[in-house]
Design a protein around this motif. Structure first.
Motif, PDB file in Angstrom:
ATOM      1  N   PHE A 222       0.862  -1.183   0.000  1.00  0.00           N
ATOM      2  CA  PHE A 222       0.000   0.000   0.000  1.00  0.00           C
ATOM      3  C   PHE A 222       0.900   1.235   0.000  1.00  0.00           C
ATOM      4  O   PHE A 222       1.730   1.391   0.904  1.00  0.00           O
ATOM      5  CB  PHE A 222      -0.907   0.016   1.228  1.00  0.00           C
ATOM      6  CG  PHE A 222      -1.832  -1.166   1.317  1.00  0.00           C
ATOM      7  CD1 PHE A 222      -3.130  -1.080   0.836  1.00  0.00           C
ATOM      8  CD2 PHE A 222      -1.396  -2.367   1.857  1.00  0.00           C
ATOM      9  CE1 PHE A 222      -3.985  -2.180   0.909  1.00  0.00           C
ATOM     10  CE2 PHE A 222      -2.232  -3.464   1.933  1.00  0.00           C
ATOM     11  CZ  PHE A 222      -3.541  -3.373   1.452  1.00  0.00           C
ATOM     12  N   ALA A 223       0.735   2.080  -0.993  1.00  0.00           N
ATOM     13  CA  ALA A 223       1.554   3.289  -1.102  1.00  0.00           C
ATOM     14  C   ALA A 223       0.639   4.514  -1.099  1.00  0.00           C
ATOM     15  O   ALA A 223      -0.071   4.773  -2.078  1.00  0.00           O
ATOM     16  CB  ALA A 223       2.394   3.266  -2.376  1.00  0.00           C
ATOM     17  N   ALA A 224       0.648   5.247   0.010  1.00  0.00           N
ATOM     18  CA  ALA A 224      -0.174   6.449   0.153  1.00  0.00           C
ATOM     19  C   ALA A 224       0.664   7.645  -0.267  1.00  0.00           C
ATOM     20  O   ALA A 224       1.724   7.908   0.314  1.00  0.00           O
ATOM     21  CB  ALA A 224      -0.644   6.598   1.591  1.00  0.00           C
ATOM     22  N   LEU A 225       0.206   8.383  -1.282  1.00  0.00           N
ATOM     23  CA  LEU A 225       1.044   9.380  -1.937  1.00  0.00           C
ATOM     24  C   LEU A 225       0.579  10.802  -1.657  1.00  0.00           C
ATOM     25  O   LEU A 225      -0.597  11.141  -1.831  1.00  0.00           O
ATOM     26  CB  LEU A 225       1.059   9.138  -3.446  1.00  0.00           C
ATOM     27  CG  LEU A 225       1.426   7.702  -3.880  1.00  0.00           C
ATOM     28  CD1 LEU A 225       1.332   7.569  -5.394  1.00  0.00           C
ATOM     29  CD2 LEU A 225       2.817   7.330  -3.388  1.00  0.00           C
ATOM     30  N   ASN A 226       1.531  11.626  -1.247  1.00  0.00           N
ATOM     31  CA  ASN A 226       1.289  13.055  -1.067  1.00  0.00           C
ATOM     32  C   ASN A 226       2.487  13.835  -1.587  1.00  0.00           C
ATOM     33  O   ASN A 226       3.604  13.308  -1.670  1.00  0.00           O
ATOM     34  CB  ASN A 226       1.074  13.388   0.420  1.00  0.00           C
ATOM     35  CG  ASN A 226      -0.325  13.040   0.901  1.00  0.00           C
ATOM     36  OD1 ASN A 226      -1.294  13.697   0.554  1.00  0.00           O
ATOM     37  ND2 ASN A 226      -0.427  11.971   1.702  1.00  0.00           N
ATOM     38  N   ASP A 227       2.250  15.095  -1.939  1.00  0.00           N
ATOM     39  CA  ASP A 227       3.347  15.960  -2.361  1.00  0.00           C
ATOM     40  C   ASP A 227       3.968  16.636  -1.147  1.00  0.00           C
ATOM     41  O   ASP A 227       3.255  17.070  -0.231  1.00  0.00           O
ATOM     42  CB  ASP A 227       2.851  17.040  -3.336  1.00  0.00           C
ATOM     43  CG  ASP A 227       2.461  16.454  -4.688  1.00  0.00           C
ATOM     44  OD1 ASP A 227       3.082  15.433  -5.087  1.00  0.00           O
ATOM     45  OD2 ASP A 227       1.549  16.996  -5.337  1.00  0.00           O
ATOM     46  N   ALA A 228       5.286  16.719  -1.150  1.00  0.00           N
ATOM     47  CA  ALA A 228       5.987  17.415  -0.071  1.00  0.00           C
ATOM     48  C   ALA A 228       5.723  18.916  -0.161  1.00  0.00           C
ATOM     49  O   ALA A 228       5.369  19.441  -1.225  1.00  0.00           O
ATOM     50  CB  ALA A 228       7.481  17.131  -0.157  1.00  0.00           C
ATOM     51  N   ASP A 229       5.905  19.600   0.969  1.00  0.00           N
ATOM     52  CA  ASP A 229       5.730  21.049   0.975  1.00  0.00           C
ATOM     53  C   ASP A 229       7.041  21.761   0.643  1.00  0.00           C
ATOM     54  O   ASP A 229       7.249  22.910   1.016  1.00  0.00           O
ATOM     55  CB  ASP A 229       5.193  21.520   2.340  1.00  0.00           C
ATOM     56  CG  ASP A 229       6.090  21.097   3.494  1.00  0.00           C
ATOM     57  OD1 ASP A 229       7.145  20.471   3.243  1.00  0.00           O
ATOM     58  OD2 ASP A 229       5.727  21.387   4.653  1.00  0.00           O
ATOM     59  N   TYR A 230       7.922  21.055  -0.052  1.00  0.00           N
ATOM     60  CA  TYR A 230       9.182  21.628  -0.501  1.00  0.00           C
ATOM     61  C   TYR A 230       9.532  21.017  -1.848  1.00  0.00           C
ATOM     62  O   TYR A 230       8.912  20.051  -2.291  1.00  0.00           O
ATOM     63  CB  TYR A 230      10.300  21.342   0.507  1.00  0.00           C
ATOM     64  CG  TYR A 230      10.564  19.867   0.741  1.00  0.00           C
ATOM     65  CD1 TYR A 230      11.459  19.142  -0.059  1.00  0.00           C
ATOM     66  CD2 TYR A 230       9.894  19.179   1.763  1.00  0.00           C
ATOM     67  CE1 TYR A 230      11.672  17.793   0.145  1.00  0.00           C
ATOM     68  CE2 TYR A 230      10.126  17.820   1.975  1.00  0.00           C
ATOM     69  CZ  TYR A 230      11.021  17.138   1.167  1.00  0.00           C
ATOM     70  OH  TYR A 230      11.245  15.803   1.364  1.00  0.00           O
ATOM     71  N   LYS A 231      10.506  21.576  -2.519  1.00  0.00           N
ATOM     72  CA  LYS A 231      10.964  21.065  -3.804  1.00  0.00           C
ATOM     73  C   LYS A 231      12.455  20.773  -3.743  1.00  0.00           C
ATOM     74  O   LYS A 231      13.160  21.301  -2.875  1.00  0.00           O
ATOM     75  CB  LYS A 231      10.666  22.073  -4.924  1.00  0.00           C
ATOM     76  CG  LYS A 231       9.183  22.304  -5.168  1.00  0.00           C
ATOM     77  CD  LYS A 231       8.949  23.280  -6.308  1.00  0.00           C
ATOM     78  CE  LYS A 231       7.466  23.568  -6.517  1.00  0.00           C
ATOM     79  NZ  LYS A 231       6.755  22.404  -7.068  1.00  0.00           N
ATOM     80  N   ILE A 232      12.910  19.929  -4.647  1.00  0.00           N
ATOM     81  CA  ILE A 232      14.328  19.646  -4.800  1.00  0.00           C
ATOM     82  C   ILE A 232      14.733  20.070  -6.206  1.00  0.00           C
ATOM     83  O   ILE A 232      14.158  19.580  -7.190  1.00  0.00           O
ATOM     84  CB  ILE A 232      14.634  18.155  -4.582  1.00  0.00           C
ATOM     85  CG1 ILE A 232      14.301  17.740  -3.142  1.00  0.00           C
ATOM     86  CG2 ILE A 232      16.107  17.851  -4.888  1.00  0.00           C
ATOM     87  CD1 ILE A 232      14.515  16.257  -2.863  1.00  0.00           C
ATOM     88  N   GLU A 233      15.655  21.012  -6.285  1.00  0.00           N
ATOM     89  CA  GLU A 233      16.096  21.554  -7.572  1.00  0.00           C
ATOM     90  C   GLU A 233      14.910  22.035  -8.404  1.00  0.00           C
ATOM     91  O   GLU A 233      14.853  21.846  -9.615  1.00  0.00           O
ATOM     92  CB  GLU A 233      16.904  20.509  -8.338  1.00  0.00           C
ATOM     93  CG  GLU A 233      18.192  20.097  -7.615  1.00  0.00           C
ATOM     94  CD  GLU A 233      18.979  19.045  -8.363  1.00  0.00           C
ATOM     95  OE1 GLU A 233      18.423  18.458  -9.317  1.00  0.00           O
ATOM     96  OE2 GLU A 233      20.143  18.817  -8.001  1.00  0.00           O
TER      97      GLU A 233
END
Length: 253
Positions: A222-233
């Motif tokens: 089970f993979a629960a997916l959310n976007d982080a509140d930061y970015k990389i490059e």
């Protein structure tokens, strides 16, 4: 030419509505989810892959790999050995259980760049093993960045059972999170009738709770997916809370 256009359009719409079959999963798979006194150890394999399709990706040594037992965390990184899973770089460990109870294994990988999606992926992955058929407090969170906390005991389940969990992000329920689900199709025993059925999808409710019935015996991710509140490059970062559970078949007399 008109037929060609219609065929291409139909294919495009099919994949738009079915979604991508190429879901990523951090994988943390022991030989067994229940350890008996006859065999007090198990091998665990750490990998990164598309589990139903049997397509692996290279996993570099994790940033963190540990086991939680009775509230204490033990670092297992020094015990890792190189291995191959689906013909790709992975790791393994032979773990010996000394006392009865519940052992939660946890992996935090190094950030994975995904050119196909133009983003980065971090899958915080865990699995739970019951030593000598013991274990309590299986619904307590570890307190990591994001995780699935079981609402159904994460071991000792029959194939066909319903599994429920709550998705936490920064320690709080994450409502309406999309959860991708796949069977580890280890021996390529099963074939999906359509590509969109390789990966199943469910949504959490307003309390971050999801429900899924596992129809076959085996390991389910089970993979629960959310976007982080930061970015990389300057690119988005996908945070995956991944949990693996084993569903067992009934045995004949």
């Amino acid at each position: 030419m008109r037929k060609l256009f219609i065929t291409a359009l139909a294919s495009t719409l099919f994949f738009m509505f079915c979604g991508s079959a190429f879901a990523h999963f951090g994988m943390l798979i022991p030989q067994k989810s229940i350890i008996t006194p006859e065999k007090k150890s198990t091998e665990l394999k750490l990998s990164f892959s598309h589990p139903f399709e049997g397509q692996g990706m290279n996993l570099v040594k994790p940033k963190k790999f540990s086991v939680f037992y009775e509230g204490k965390e033990t670092d297992l990184i020094p015990s890792l050995k190189e291995a191959k899973v689906m013909d790709h770089d992975s790791f393994k460990i032979e773990y010996k259980f000394k006392r009865p109870g519940m052992y939660t294994f946890y992996m935090e990988p190094v950030v994975y760049p995904e050119p196909a999606e133009d983003n980065y992926i971090i899958h915080y992955t865990k699995t739970v093993v019951s030593a000598f058929n013991e274990g309590e407090d299986w619904n307590k969170p570890l307190g990591v960045k994001t995780e699935i906390v079981p609402l159904t005991r994460p071991w000792g389940n029959y194939a066909g059972n319903v599994f429920q969990g709550v998705v936490l992000l920064d320690g709080k329920p994450a409502p309406f999170t999309r959860v991708e689900v796949e069977l580890y199709n280890k021996d390529s025993k099963y074939k999906a009738p359509y590509e969109c059925m390789v990966t199943q999808e469910v949504l959490c409710d307003e309390n971050g709770v999801f429900t899924f019935a596992c129809p076959k015996a085996g390991w389910w991710g089970f993979a629960a997916l959310n976007d982080a509140d930061y970015k990389i490059e300057g690119k988005d970062v996908e945070l995956g809370a991944v949990l693996w559970i084993e569903m067992l078949p009934y045995k004949n007399n």
